[in-house]
Enzyme design. Structure first.
Site, mmCIF file in Angstrom:
data_model
loop_
_atom_site.group_PDB
_atom_site.id
_atom_site.type_symbol
_atom_site.label_atom_id
_atom_site.label_comp_id
_atom_site.label_asym_id
_atom_site.label_seq_id
_atom_site.Cartn_x
_atom_site.Cartn_y
_atom_site.Cartn_z
ATOM 1 N N GLY A 357 0.794 -1.319 -0.014
ATOM 2 C CA GLY A 357 -0.068 -0.112 -0.103
ATOM 3 C C GLY A 357 0.821 1.415 -0.172
ATOM 4 O O GLY A 357 2.193 1.022 0.040
ATOM 5 N N PRO A 358 0.306 2.437 -0.171
ATOM 6 C CA PRO A 358 0.978 3.568 -0.150
ATOM 7 C C PRO A 358 1.641 4.064 1.286
ATOM 8 O O PRO A 358 1.383 3.398 2.167
ATOM 9 C CB PRO A 358 -0.208 4.749 -0.552
ATOM 10 C CG PRO A 358 -1.345 4.111 -0.158
ATOM 11 C CD PRO A 358 -1.087 2.685 -0.142
ATOM 12 N N PRO A 359 2.904 4.907 1.045
ATOM 13 C CA PRO A 359 3.437 5.066 2.399
ATOM 14 C C PRO A 359 2.619 5.680 3.559
ATOM 15 O O PRO A 359 1.341 6.531 3.069
ATOM 16 C CB PRO A 359 4.552 6.308 1.926
ATOM 17 C CG PRO A 359 4.474 6.326 0.641
ATOM 18 C CD PRO A 359 3.224 5.790 -0.024
ATOM 19 N N GLY A 360 2.936 5.488 4.635
ATOM 20 C CA GLY A 360 2.251 6.144 5.819
ATOM 21 C C GLY A 360 0.987 5.557 6.171
ATOM 22 O O GLY A 360 0.188 6.068 7.052
ATOM 23 N N GLY A 362 0.493 2.750 7.594
ATOM 24 C CA GLY A 362 0.708 1.956 9.052
ATOM 25 C C GLY A 362 1.159 0.502 8.713
ATOM 26 O O GLY A 362 0.893 -0.358 9.540
ATOM 27 N N LYS A 363 1.731 0.077 7.439
ATOM 28 C CA LYS A 363 2.113 -1.244 7.529
ATOM 29 C C LYS A 363 3.304 -1.522 8.459
ATOM 30 O O LYS A 363 3.032 -2.611 9.102
ATOM 31 C CB LYS A 363 2.863 -1.352 5.757
ATOM 32 C CG LYS A 363 2.135 -1.102 4.892
ATOM 33 C CD LYS A 363 2.446 -1.020 3.465
ATOM 34 C CE LYS A 363 3.792 -0.220 3.296
ATOM 35 N NZ LYS A 363 3.493 1.445 3.123
ATOM 36 N N SER A 680 -6.838 2.457 -17.893
ATOM 37 C CA SER A 680 -8.186 2.779 -17.122
ATOM 38 C C SER A 680 -8.427 4.081 -17.449
ATOM 39 O O SER A 680 -9.771 4.560 -17.307
ATOM 40 C CB SER A 680 -7.918 2.692 -15.475
ATOM 41 O OG SER A 680 -6.941 3.874 -15.229
ATOM 42 N N LYS A 723 -9.458 5.602 -6.001
ATOM 43 C CA LYS A 723 -9.992 6.588 -7.303
ATOM 44 C C LYS A 723 -10.970 7.222 -6.810
ATOM 45 O O LYS A 723 -11.491 8.365 -6.870
ATOM 46 C CB LYS A 723 -10.181 5.700 -8.388
ATOM 47 C CG LYS A 723 -8.772 5.455 -9.299
ATOM 48 C CD LYS A 723 -9.151 4.470 -10.347
ATOM 49 C CE LYS A 723 -7.920 4.096 -11.237
ATOM 50 N NZ LYS A 723 -8.202 3.422 -12.175
#
Lengths: 785, 117
Positions: A357-360, A362-363, A680, A723
């Site tokens: 997932g995108p940064p930040g 909470g991974k 897309s 999106k």
């Protein structure tokens, strides 16, 4: 040594590197053909006389007359012996100094006319003083150079009453350079010769003193080491006497004891015993000693059999996960599932998860939370930029400074063989000539192989099968397929504004207030304030910028308290420009009205979603299709497919086919500097073109995403949640999605589903009908007809 | 022409350097009832090349040994005999007021008899 004969004609023997002084014997070795010829000729004479003269350049093999000095020494061959056909040994005796007047013959050897060149007799007090000084210096030099020489040598030196002979004798004994020797031979008076010798000797003494100093320093260093060794031996003897063990023995004993206690796997125990017995035999000073010692330490410290008890209380685990993270249902379910499995089958293999997932979002902290919920140790290592396979797998012990790889190091730090091991940034692995760390990960992350993972340093199989591996990545595209294949990918999509507000209230604000030393009563944020921070100061899918900005506000508030304020502060949206500076991002305003030829699309990026416009315009008189805006190959092809579809259905749409012939088409997708790719935007481009050709504007409140085929089918695309969230942030109220993406809707937060009208399209006609009001009828007719 | 490196090691005293620029023939000295007899080893020296000088008790024999076979013998294979100038001074422990010296050459030996004249 006066010589009555005056001018003589004698053969010349050139001498390399050295000068023959009168009164002195010198052994010579003759090999050069011309020199041999000269010596043969001399031997055939009654007196065996010749002139020996140094050559200026000793590298010349066949020196000519010009290459010789013009002062030499008349000499007599005293003894001679042939070593071989081309080589003879001579002993020559220098008789007197001569000056070479003129060349007489140059073939087959040099002969010259020479005249004796005696030194004048000089018995001045100065010469006497110099004579004595030189004797003294020579004595000192001899003492320095060869202290063991018999005293007679210096006595002998002082017995030489002729100062010139003394100078010559010393000159031949010292290893002087050729030019200095020649200068000594050429000295005009005894005084000059002595002065020269004085200088040479002074210099020589300095060199010798320095040499002796260095030698004695080295010597004292040696004796220090010997002393230390001796003392150590004594210490050992004393320890034995006192009944104490010597340290090495004690160390070995300790290691052996620990090894026995550990109940190692059989192979490991065997290897460890072998190394231990090697250690016992080595002296502690041996270089290998420390290597084996460190290795055994490592073996002993690794958690071969240590496991932590899993906390199988599902309710508690769920509570822990919920405490730490908001939402993320899918991930939490997966963790709880595994706990359930472990409860039924304690031997179950740990899963290998990949949080993507995108940064930040909470991974990393989710990994910690999982470890806490399971009651396992947590170890984390970043693979970002790692490009050496040896970092993961270690270096073989033969290398100096070898260490185990990071996996084994992490296991040791964790101290149990079933930790949660987080491999961060697995998508940012490097790769170069030193090897491919991703390939090493293949073994580590394969449950079938990692039961016996062999680190290069340990060279022993270690069981990694109970390690709970979690990897994190921002994108899956750069992860090699085989590696991705081994992992269970769990998406952590970006958060919506509402979710961010929730998270901020529950986690970020309390944490930042605590950091700033404030209590929740002292500082509060309204939802409106948070919304403003989110939309005006951050643009991200994660929460880092939001948290940082909350922290900044909290610190400003803390400063006010520190300056004496007492009443609570409620931060209002209006206060933000003062505290955080002017707005960083302007709100993504929707365009109020769209001219014909523009359609609203949706894009997925690594940091979340984005709204983008597709602009199309006709180029009267131009030709073909121009596409700009940093579009990738797939996107360009999708633009062509859209154009082809519209073109092929021109008649049905009522478009004059001539326009395709007469005008070119330009499609541009701002912002022009950001690279875009993917299929897309297909339906968006088709909509923009239809709108252009029909001169009918599209609805500004409607955004769309979906892939188009040549026959007009609308195919599903990814990244729906991001999106949709981006569209909502921008103020879009209607979204057209492919029918097949209907399944993604349950992922969306309720309030989003409430706010936005979704239209599901199977064919492009559905899209056009929904997006371009003027086309609704025609499109509908086209579809049914 | 290379000087072999091993010989003149620094300050290793080459005591041969005591040699003069001439060679010294060996000599035997005998005491006789009325004086001294000296035998000089002067093989190969022509009688006319020998010069004897007596000064009180000092007897100086000098001269030149020429290599007589130099030309006819072909080339040397090795050489040990010293040629060219020689000199030897013998100091006898006596003093003759009026010394009488007689010389005799026999088989390459120069015999010098010194007696009170």
């Amino acid at each position: 040594m006066s010589n009555s004969e005056d001018v003589q004609v004698l053969p010349l023997l050139p001498l390399k590197n050295s000068v023959l002084f009168p009164n002195l014997l010198m052994p010579l070795s003759v090999g050069r053909p011309s020199s041999r010829a000269a010596v043969e000729a001399v031997l055939a004479t009654e007196g065996k006389e010749m002139v020996i003269v140094a050559q200026r350049d000793s590298s010349k093999e066949e020196p000519q007359f010009e290459d010789l000095y013009n002062i030499g020494t008349r000499a007599i061959i005293k003894k001679m012996a042939r070593q071989s056909e081309n080589h003879m040994e001579l002993i020559v005796l220098g008789v007197e100094r001569v000056v070479i007047l003129r060349l007489e013959q140059s073939q087959p050897y040099l002969t010259a006319r020479v005249r004796p060149y005696p030194l004048p007799d000089e018995k001045t007090p100065e010469v006497q003083a110099l004579h004595r000084a030189v004797i003294e210096l020579a004595g000192r030099a001899i003492q320095l150079a060869q202290p063991s020489l018999p005293v007679e040598v210096s006595q002998f030196l002082s017995s030489t009453d002729d100062p010139v002979r003394l100078a010559y004798l010393l000159g031949s004994m010292m290893s002087l350079e050729l030019s200095k020797e020649q200068a000594l031979l050429e000295a005009a008076t005894p005084g000059e010769a002595l002065r020269m010798m004085h200088k040479f000797l002074t210099n020589e003494i300095q060199v010798l003193e320095l040499r002796n100093k260095i030698a004695s320093e080295a010597q004292s260093e040696m004796t220090k080491q010997q002393r230390e060794y001796f003392l150590r031996q004594q210490l050992r003897a004393i320890q034995q006497e006192l009944g104490e063990k010597d340290p090495q023995q004690a160390e070995v004993e300790m290691l052996r004891e620990r090894l026995e206690k550990l109940q190692l796997p059989e192979e490991v125990a065997k290897e460890a015993q072998r190394e231990l017995s090697r250690l016992e035999r080595l002296p502690p000073g041996a270089p290998d000693y420390q290597v084996i010692r460190t290795y055994l330490d490592y073996v002993v410290e690794l958690p071969w059999n240590t496991t932590t008890e899993d906390n199988l209380d599902l309710a508690r685990a769920r509570q822990v996960l919920d405490e730490d993270h908001f939402d993320l249902k899918e991930v939490k379910e997966r963790i709880l599932e595994h706990l359930g499995v472990l409860k039924l089958n304690p031997e179950a293999k740990a899963p290998i998860l990949c949080f993507f997932g995108p940064p930040g979002v909470g991974k990393t902290s989710l990994g910690q939370s999982i470890a806490r919920a399971l009651g396992r140790k947590f170890e984390r290592m970043s693979l970002g930029g790692l490009h050496d396979e040896a970092e993961l797998r270690g270096h073989r012990r033969t290398y100096i400074g070898a260490m185990p790889g990071r996996i084994i190091q992490a296991i040791r730090r964790g101290g149990s063989k079933n930790p949660v091991l987080m491999l961060d940034e697995v998508d940012k692995l490097g790769r170069d000539f030193r090897g491919d760390p991703a390939a090493a990960l293949l073994e580590i992350l394969d449950p079938e192989q990692n039961k016996s993972f062999r680190d290069n340093y340990l060279d022993l199989p270690f069981d990694l099968s109970q390690v709970f591996f979690i990897t994190t990545a921002n994108t899956l595209d750069t992860i090699p397929r085989p590696l991705l294949d081994r992992m269970e990918v769990l998406r952590l999509p970006g958060y919506s504004e509402e979710e961010k507000i929730q998270i901020a209230n529950r986690y970020l604000i309390p944490r930042q207030l605590k950091e700033a030393g404030l209590t929740p009563e002292q500082c509060s944020f309204s939802d409106d304030t948070l919304r403003t921070i989110i939309s005006r100061y951050t643009r991200e899918a994660g929460l880092r910028q939001l948290e940082r900005n909350i922290g900044r506000v909290a610190r400003k508030v803390a400063l006010r308290y520190a300056e004496g304020k007492t009443e609570p502060v409620a931060v209002r949206p209006d206060d933000l420009p003062e505290m955080l500076g002017p707005y960083v991002f302007s709100k993504e305003e929707l365009r109020k009205e769209l001219p014909p030829g523009v359609a609203t699309g949706l894009a997925w990026t690594e940091t979340g979603g984005d709204v983008l416009y597709v602009e199309a315009t006709l180029l009267p008189g131009g030709k073909g299709l121009t596409i700009t805006g940093q579009l990738g190959e797939v996107m360009q092809e999708s633009a062509r497919a859209a154009q082809s579809y519209i073109w092929s259905h021109a008649e049905e749409f009522g478009i004059d086919a001539a326009v395709f012939k007469d005008s070119g088409l330009h499609i541009h997708v701002p912002a022009g500097a950001i690279p875009k790719d993917g299929p897309s935007a297909g339906i968006t481009m088709a909509t923009a073109m239809a709108s252009l050709y029909m001169q009918a504007p599209a609805r500004p409140d409607t955004a769309m995403t979906g892939e188009i085929t040549l026959t007009g089918l609308v195919l599903p695309v990814g990244g729906i949640k991001e999106k949709v969230l981006a569209a909502r942030r921008a103020g879009v109220t209607r979204i057209i999605l492919p029918r097949a993406n209907e399944k993604d809707l349950p992922d969306l937060p309720d309030e989003v589903r409430r706010d936005i009208e979704f239209i599901f399209a199977e064919r492009i006609e559905d899209v056009l009908a929904a997006a371009v009001p003027a086309l609704a009828e025609k499109a509908q007719a086209l579809k049914t007809g | 022409m290379d000087r072999p490196k091993q010989l003149p090691a620094f300050f290793f005293p080459s005591l041969q350097s005591e040699e003069r620029t001439y060679w010294r023939p060996s000599v035997d000295v005998y005491r006789t009832p009325n004086g001294w007899l000296l035998k000089f080893d002067l093989a190969g020296v022509r009688p006319e090349d020998v010069h004897v000088e007596v000064q009180g008790c000092l007897i100086r024999v000098s001269g030149v040994r020429r290599d007589l076979l130099a030309e006819e013998a072909g080339s040397y294979y090795s050489m040990e005999i010293s040629y060219n100038r020689f000199e030897r001074t013998i100091s006898l422990p006596c003093e003759f007021a009026n010394p009488h010296v007689s010389l005799e050459g026999r088989d390459g030996i120069l015999i010098v008899r010194v007696s009170e004249g």
